[in-house]
Write a protein that holds these residues in place. Structure first.
Motif, PDB file in Angstrom:
ATOM      1  N   ARG A 137      68.223  47.813  71.730  1.00 51.38           N
ATOM      2  CA  ARG A 137      68.774  49.010  70.695  1.00 51.38           C
ATOM      3  C   ARG A 137      67.663  48.840  69.657  1.00 51.38           C
ATOM      4  O   ARG A 137      67.066  47.769  69.328  1.00 51.38           O
ATOM      5  CB  ARG A 137      70.127  48.637  70.343  1.00 51.38           C
ATOM      6  CG  ARG A 137      71.286  48.709  71.288  1.00 51.38           C
ATOM      7  CD  ARG A 137      72.622  48.620  70.485  1.00 51.38           C
ATOM      8  NE  ARG A 137      72.826  49.728  69.303  1.00 51.38           N
ATOM      9  CZ  ARG A 137      73.889  49.808  68.490  1.00 51.38           C
ATOM     10  NH1 ARG A 137      74.965  48.890  68.676  1.00 51.38           N
ATOM     11  NH2 ARG A 137      74.014  50.825  67.745  1.00 51.38           N
ATOM     12  N   ALA A 138      67.512  50.098  69.026  1.00 53.34           N
ATOM     13  CA  ALA A 138      67.076  50.235  67.701  1.00 53.34           C
ATOM     14  C   ALA A 138      67.498  51.352  66.861  1.00 53.34           C
ATOM     15  O   ALA A 138      68.210  52.089  67.392  1.00 53.34           O
ATOM     16  CB  ALA A 138      65.619  50.762  68.181  1.00 53.34           C
ATOM     17  N   SER A 139      67.774  50.932  65.628  1.00 51.16           N
ATOM     18  CA  SER A 139      68.526  51.590  64.743  1.00 51.16           C
ATOM     19  C   SER A 139      67.483  52.141  63.608  1.00 51.16           C
ATOM     20  O   SER A 139      66.598  51.297  62.914  1.00 51.16           O
ATOM     21  CB  SER A 139      69.469  50.794  64.025  1.00 51.16           C
ATOM     22  OG  SER A 139      70.425  50.479  65.116  1.00 51.16           O
ATOM     23  N   TYR A 140      67.452  53.509  63.462  1.00 51.35           N
ATOM     24  CA  TYR A 140      66.743  54.272  62.444  1.00 51.35           C
ATOM     25  C   TYR A 140      67.455  54.565  61.292  1.00 51.35           C
ATOM     26  O   TYR A 140      68.593  55.162  61.183  1.00 51.35           O
ATOM     27  CB  TYR A 140      65.975  55.502  62.827  1.00 51.35           C
ATOM     28  CG  TYR A 140      64.632  55.077  63.839  1.00 51.35           C
ATOM     29  CD1 TYR A 140      63.467  55.166  63.413  1.00 51.35           C
ATOM     30  CD2 TYR A 140      64.729  54.561  65.265  1.00 51.35           C
ATOM     31  CE1 TYR A 140      62.252  54.832  64.152  1.00 51.35           C
ATOM     32  CE2 TYR A 140      63.537  54.394  65.892  1.00 51.35           C
ATOM     33  CZ  TYR A 140      62.383  54.516  65.187  1.00 51.35           C
ATOM     34  OH  TYR A 140      61.124  54.147  65.857  1.00 51.35           O
ATOM     35  N   SER A 141      66.837  54.262  60.001  1.00 45.71           N
ATOM     36  CA  SER A 141      67.326  55.047  58.870  1.00 45.71           C
ATOM     37  C   SER A 141      66.174  55.843  58.308  1.00 45.71           C
ATOM     38  O   SER A 141      65.098  55.372  57.977  1.00 45.71           O
ATOM     39  CB  SER A 141      67.707  53.941  57.779  1.00 45.71           C
ATOM     40  OG  SER A 141      68.645  53.134  58.127  1.00 45.71           O
ATOM     41  N   ILE A 142      66.461  57.116  58.263  1.00 50.49           N
ATOM     42  CA  ILE A 142      65.300  58.112  57.851  1.00 50.49           C
ATOM     43  C   ILE A 142      65.660  58.894  56.629  1.00 50.49           C
ATOM     44  O   ILE A 142      66.618  59.633  56.568  1.00 50.49           O
ATOM     45  CB  ILE A 142      65.103  59.106  58.925  1.00 50.49           C
ATOM     46  CG1 ILE A 142      64.772  58.400  60.276  1.00 50.49           C
ATOM     47  CG2 ILE A 142      64.040  60.175  58.582  1.00 50.49           C
ATOM     48  CD1 ILE A 142      64.663  59.572  61.292  1.00 50.49           C
TER      49      ILE A 142
END
Length: 1020
Positions: free
Chosen positions: A608-613
């Protein structure tokens, strides 16, 4: 003595009261807590239980089911859902809104204690905790180091940054994401070690027993008591190398038995900011503390830290909830100011008198300050909903003052003195404005009886509007007469506007006269317009809450189960390359190896990878966050083997727009049904990223122990499991203190023994006889796929399909989905399985039902208040005709602005129910006053209509223009209030013009019938 007379005859005393009120209100404003939304209390309690080594099916059978069955008997439980995973269970218990959660939590703990003895021996004590939205971070930071040395950056955070942030008042926890830890690894060759008569466990115990500082008692010397301390701690890696180990061959330095390597610990997470390696920090606030205050303290601390940290170390703010809060509150505050200015413009336009305008203008800030005083003592926070209530109320605040001032002004024009006109003008109209204010305030009473998320959100708004109207009533009855008796001047009636208004009034008088002669035409025309409007309702669509552009987008990336951290990292790099093409992106922060919200026994998930943009400010871009999210969604479709979901405009407290749950006994059948649902709803226009929460099992190596063979060698299952665990994970032998920090010393079998299944089979196990046997002698090793998780709701297994929507309203999408499922899925649904809708659709239907009941009750309450004011059921019946005609303006207004019906719209209708009757009350009250003076019904209507035209238009226009900024949606955070403002503006506009004609016509018709009925009774 009435209030008006008291204020006029005791001006000094009343002025002192006003000054005191302003001081108290200002102090209250400074001390009001500031937040984005009201503090929400979700009626959810979580139960967690762990059982190391147990699989999902064992967890479900041994832990989840017994706890679910016990919890189901707790009072006020609405639903029970659970997730069973390897090593643990999470049970979420939803209670009815309004339940005392402290008592419910205590009851749950007592019930679970009753079954503790029935749970397996290895199960840790289940934990019971309330769900608290404050558990979500309010600030997220990213720290980069100029040499991209993540290990040094993490040390800096742990030693310098984290302690400083932890010490801030209101901070509950500071969590570190990513980074690298230093470690000293001792690589062991078990075969070589066995030749010296040692095992790994022996070596661990020997190393741990030597790295100690031990108190040795005390001695007496020269009348002094001196403590004795035996020091044996390792000071350096060299101390480890020369540590003498007793073997069958004699004393041998540890460095000859193992290979000592100073390296980094295994990485489970990696974080990047715009592609640069970084370490993330998440700051959580304590429950009950003020978000903005805590965030401001954090930001001040960060500014100080930047000046103290080594050159090149950067701290970037990825997410700051207070930023959006302050922007939203600033936008709403400006809307209040702009609305007040527009209201003042209306006053001056009609009165053409600076002093009269200033009298009303002063009533606005005094009413607002008084409202802040009420809010402070009520215990409310200053948020976008309470400020939205003020923005809604700012136009209505002046209504009472306008009606009284206009009547005083008219009395002055008729020749009365300043004090006499102030007292008489207020007394003549005072009863009507009290009744009109109460009818507006009373509509909020039903919200007290409404529960659920919508009620928690909009109760503060309703309370604020009610407080603002009560404050405006006090201001109108006391301050306006006081100022009018002192400062009011009367202009001549020769201005161009006055001449134009006189012509308008004459035109209205002719229209009113014509309407009274042809009442059926007016009634039929009104009913026709109403019928056309009602026929347009299906064109509107429905929604729960409007999307909010918070300049923030989150992206969740899931690679196939079993994907390594390195492979997920490569996918993240490809995503970073795509994000570089989007100009609106300001910062992009990703954590590779992110954890699920369910973390018991799960640990880090390498796939998993979680992005906050973080996007640029709304004013610096042309596209909304939803449009940018759709652009990202399309660009990321090229990433192979990745399941990617993109979300924006997340309010943080509502579920997915589309949520379809399938319940039944068999997981594989549930998977087949949900796969069909995903295929079916993917064809619905507006649906984005449909996916299910069913997860395939993890690839795993299964070690099946041959108990008979193991028993013949004298080894047990626990010993075999420990040997395998020590070989694959290693064991922490001790910790080395160096330069103010402690470094793990990990004892680990050389990688060549665990590099493949074949080599794992040759792993040696010690027996009680001193013999060493390979793992293959006592176990069979197989490659397979183990189960991942089992989800249940109300004691049935379930799988849920979720999806986002774009450019369509929720109601229309759900209707299309239900049609497709009825045709393609429900007809083939096996026996024992059922499909249900949840998410925002369920929240929306619940809110619509409850708010619909609140509106119905509000209509009854408004009628009762008017009945008390007029001491009659007849006149309120006439006035109530102004309520249904608002539907004409509401429906056409929503159609014109392309706004679906939602919770905000229903709240606007609720407020409008109390507002629209005000003009009719003022008109009917004056008609009755003139009739009491001896005029006929027809004469009273013809005189009352034109006389009351100016205050009716003034009050309507101030309310309408005061809400225009909210209707246009200027600034961040106004999306929630926009539907309410649209409903009130269009509903009140149409209602005002129809009411000016319709109410007099109905009054005349009903009065004639009443007189005929009375005449017949007299004849009898």
């Amino acid at each position: 003595m009435n209030l008006a007379k008291l204020s006029v005859l005791r001006p000094v005393a009343m002025a002192m009261v006003i000054v005191l009120l302003i001081i108290l209100g200002t102090v209250s404003l400074r001390n009001l807590p500031v937040d984005l939304f009201p503090e929400l209390n979700f009626p959810v309690v979580a139960v967690t239980a762990s059982y190391e080594g147990a699989g999902p099916e064992e967890i479900e059978q041994l832990i989840t089911r017994p706890i679910e069955e016990m919890i189901a008997s707790v009072p006020n439980v609405e639903s029970v859902s659970s997730t069973s995973r390897t090593g643990g269970a999470l049970i979420l218990v939803s209670f009815d809104w309004g339940t005392n959660l402290d008592f419910a939590t205590l009851t749950m703990r007592e019930r679970i204690d009753q079954i503790r003895e029935n749970l397996p021996a290895g199960v840790a004590a289940p934990q019971v905790m309330r769900f608290d939205p404050s558990m979500l971070p309010i600030v997220q930071l990213a720290i980069t180091e100029p040499r991209e040395n993540i290990a040094e950056a993490k040390k800096l955070i742990e030693n310098e940054i984290q302690p400083r942030l932890d010490s801030i008042d209101g901070v509950a926890a500071v969590q570190i994401e990513g980074g690298i830890d230093q470690e000293i690894r001792l690589d062991v060759d078990p075969e070589s070690l066995a030749n010296y008569g040692l095992s790994i466990t022996d070596l661990q115990q020997l190393i741990g027993s030597e790295n100690l500082n031990i108190p040795g008692g005390q001695i007496q010397d020269a009348n002094q008591s001196l403590p004795i301390r035996v020091t044996g701690e390792f000071q350096s890696v060299y101390d480890l190398e020369i540590l003498p180990i007793t073997t069958r061959e004699g004393l041998i330095p540890l460095g000859e038995l193992v290979t000592i390597i100073e390296t980094t610990a295994p990485i489970s997470q990696q974080s990047y900011l715009n592609g640069i390696p970084t370490v993330g920090l998440s700051v959580l606030k304590a429950s009950g503390t003020n978000t903005v205050t805590v965030a401001r303290s954090i930001n001040r601390e960060i500014i100080e830290l930047k000046s103290l940290l080594p050159e090149g170390v950067e701290i970037e703010t990825i997410f700051d909830q207070s930023r959006f809060i302050e922007q939203s509150i600033r936008a709403v505050a400006w809307n209040i100011v702009l609305g007040g200015v527009l209201a003042a413009f209306v006053l001056y336009t009609f009165l053409r008198n600076v002093r009269s305008t200033l009298i009303i203008g002063l009533s606005i800030p005094i009413s607002i300050i008084t409202t802040f005083l009420f809010l402070y003592f009520y215990g409310e926070t200053l948020n976008i909903l309470t400020l939205g209530g003020l923005a809604l109320g700012v136009g209505m605040m002046v209504d009472n003052a306008i009606v009284i001032l206009e009547n005083i002004y008219r009395k002055r024009q008729l020749g009365e003195g300043m004090k006499e006109a102030s007292i008489n003008g207020t007394n003549e109209i005072g009863g009507a404005i009290v009744a009109s204010t109460l009818t507006t305030v009373v509509v909020f009473l039903p919200i007290v009886f409404v529960d659920g998320l919508a009620a928690q959100l909009f109760k503060p708004l309703a309370i604020t509007v009610a407080f603002s109207l009560l404050a405006s009533l006090i201001t109108a009855l006391i301050i306006v007469p006081l100022l009018s008796s002192t400062f009011m001047q009367v202009n001549d009636d020769t201005s161009a506007f006055q001449r134009g208004f006189d012509r308008t009034r004459a035109l209205y008088k002719r229209l009113l006269t014509a309407a009274l002669t042809k009442p059926k035409t007016i009634l039929y025309s009104t009913f026709a317009l109403l019928a056309v409007a009602l026929a347009c309702i299906p064109l509107l669509g429905t929604e729960f809450l409007p999307a909010q552009d918070q300049s923030f987008i989150s992206v969740d990336v899931r690679m196939p189960v079993g994907t390594s951290l390195e492979a997920t990292n490569e996918a993240a790099k490809e995503i970073d390359e795509q994000l570089e093409w989007i100009p609106e992106v300001d910062l992009s922060f990703v954590t590779v190896g992110g954890t699920d919200t369910f973390t018991i026994g799960a640990g880090s998930q390498a796939n998993r990878a979680s992005y906050s943009i973080l996007l640029k400010d709304v004013r610096e871009r042309n596209r909304t966050d939803l449009m940018i999210a759709e652009d990202i969604r399309k660009r990321l479709q090229i990433i192979p083997n990745a399941d990617i979901s993109v979300s924006a405009s997340d309010t943080g407290f509502s579920d997915s727009p589309v949520s379809i749950t399938v319940k039944g006994p068999d997981l594989q059948t549930l998977k087949r049904i949900t796969d069909n649902i995903i295929t079916s709803i993917s064809k619905v226009d507006g649906i984005r990223e449909p996916s299910s929460n069913y997860t395939e099992g993890n690839p795993e190596v299964t070690v099946v122990i041959n108990r008979q063979a193991a028993a013949s060698y004298g080894v047990g299952s626990a010993q075999i499991a420990n040997t395998i665990g020590n070989a694959t994970r290693g064991m922490i032998a001790t910790r080395l203190a160096r330069n103010g920090e402690e470094i793990n010393v990990r004892l680990q079998v050389e990688d060549r023994y665990t590099a493949s299944v074949d080599q794992l089979e040759q792993l040696l196990i010690d027996t009680p006889t001193g013999e060493r046997i390979p793992l293959a002698a006592v176990a069979n090793i197989e490659l397979g796929q183990g189960p991942s998780s089992i989800r249940r709701a109300d004691r049935l297994r379930e799988v849920t399909v979720r999806a986002d929507i774009l450019n369509r309203d929720l109601g229309s999408v759900i209707d299309d989905i239900e049609t497709r499922l009825k045709e393609e899925v429900r007809t083939t649904l096996p026996s024992g399985y059922r499909i249900s809708f949840g998410g925002q659709n369920e929240q929306m239907n619940d809110a619509f039902f409850k708010l619909g009941g609140a509106i119905s009750l509000a209509v009854v309450l408004v009628y009762m208040v008017m009945a008390g004011r007029f001491e009659s059921f007849f006149y309120p019946f006439i006035i109530m005709f102004s309520v249904p005609v608002t539907a004409i303006g509401i429906i056409f207004g929503l159609l014109l602005t392309n706004q679906p019906i939602g919770v905000g719209s229903l709240i606007g209708i609720l407020i409008l129910t109390g507002i629209v009757v005000n003009n009719a009350i003022v008109l009917v009250d004056y008609i009755n006053t003139l009739k009491n003076k001896g005029l006929s019904t027809y004469e009273a209507i013809i005189e009352a209509g034109p006389t009351r035209l100016r205050p009716i238009l003034m009050t309507a226009l101030t309310t309408i223009l005061g809400l225009i900024p909210l209707t246009l949606g200027f600034g961040e955070g106004t999306e929630v209030q926009k539907p309410m403002a649209i409903v009130i503006v269009f509903g009140l506009t149409v209602s005002t013009f129809i009411t000016l004609i319709l109410i007099p016509v109905i009054y005349d018709i009903t009065d004639k019938r009443k007189r005929k009925k009375q005449e017949k009774q007299l004849e009898l």
